[in-house]
Enzyme design. Structure first.
Site, short mmCIF file in Angstrom:
data_model
loop_
_atom_site.label_atom_id
_atom_site.label_comp_id
_atom_site.label_asym_id
_atom_site.label_seq_id
_atom_site.Cartn_x
_atom_site.Cartn_y
_atom_site.Cartn_z
N HIS A 97 -5.07 -0.06 2.16
CA HIS A 97 -6.51 0.00 2.44
C HIS A 97 -6.90 1.41 2.87
CE1 HIS A 97 -7.26 -4.31 2.18
NE2 HIS A 97 -6.31 -4.56 3.05
N HIS B 164 0.65 -2.79 3.91
CA HIS B 164 -0.57 -3.42 3.41
C HIS B 164 -1.80 -2.67 3.92
CE1 HIS B 164 -3.09 -6.88 2.14
NE2 HIS B 164 -3.82 -6.52 3.18
N GLU B 165 -1.83 -2.40 5.21
CA GLU B 165 -3.00 -1.72 5.81
C GLU B 165 -3.10 -0.27 5.35
OE1 GLU B 165 -5.19 -3.59 7.11
OE2 GLU B 165 -3.86 -5.32 7.23
#
Length: 151
Positions: free
Chosen positions: A71, A67-68
């Site tokens: 980003h 998920h990170e």
């Protein structure tokens, strides 16, 4: 799993799922309480909540890293890196990065205040203190009374 193992795990996930190298740092931050991890825009580093590993194991940390990294790579590419952006949603679906992680504490565990309506006796639990002069019962409009506090 220490920070060194976390760094190598992140680098391998970046190559495997994104086909790009992760060139910054990833580390545990024990001050994170309500989030699984965060990508820091200014330094491009990633912080992970160590409680996620302790409670749910390596699989949960892998999901948070994916998920990170969504980003991270979108921000470096100059595309939409926020949760609401189309590019973020499509990339996270492509790599199988979940939108949310499992909470380490339930709302009931985090609640510090318990209130009760004096008319209908409906109980409310809250994390933050409520101004009893302004707030009323949402059910009947009655007056709220503080029952107990945990702080």
């Amino acid at each position: 799993m220490n920070n060194l193992a976390l760094q190598s795990l992140t680098e391998s996930i970046a190559i495997k799922y994104f086909g790009k190298a992760f060139k910054h740092e990833v580390y545990y931050n024990k001050r994170l309480r309500t989030t699984g991890g965060r990508y820091i825009l200014s330094s491009h580093n990633i912080e992970i909540n160590p409680k996620q590993y302790e409670m749910f194991g390596e699989k949960a940390v892998i999901d948070i890293i994916k998920h990170e990294l969504c980003h991270y790579f979108l921000h470096l590419a100059g595309e939409g890196y926020q949760h609401r952006d189309k590019a973020f949603k499509s990339l996270s679906a492509k790599v199988g990065a979940p939108r949310f992680c499992t909470p380490t504490e339930s709302y009931q565990d985090r609640a510090n205040y318990k209130y009760r309506c004096i008319y209908c006796e409906q109980e409310f639990i809250r994390i933050k203190r409520v101004n009893l002069e302004k707030m009323r019962c949402g059910r009947c409009g009655g007056i709220l009374k503080l029952l107990q506090t945990r702080k």
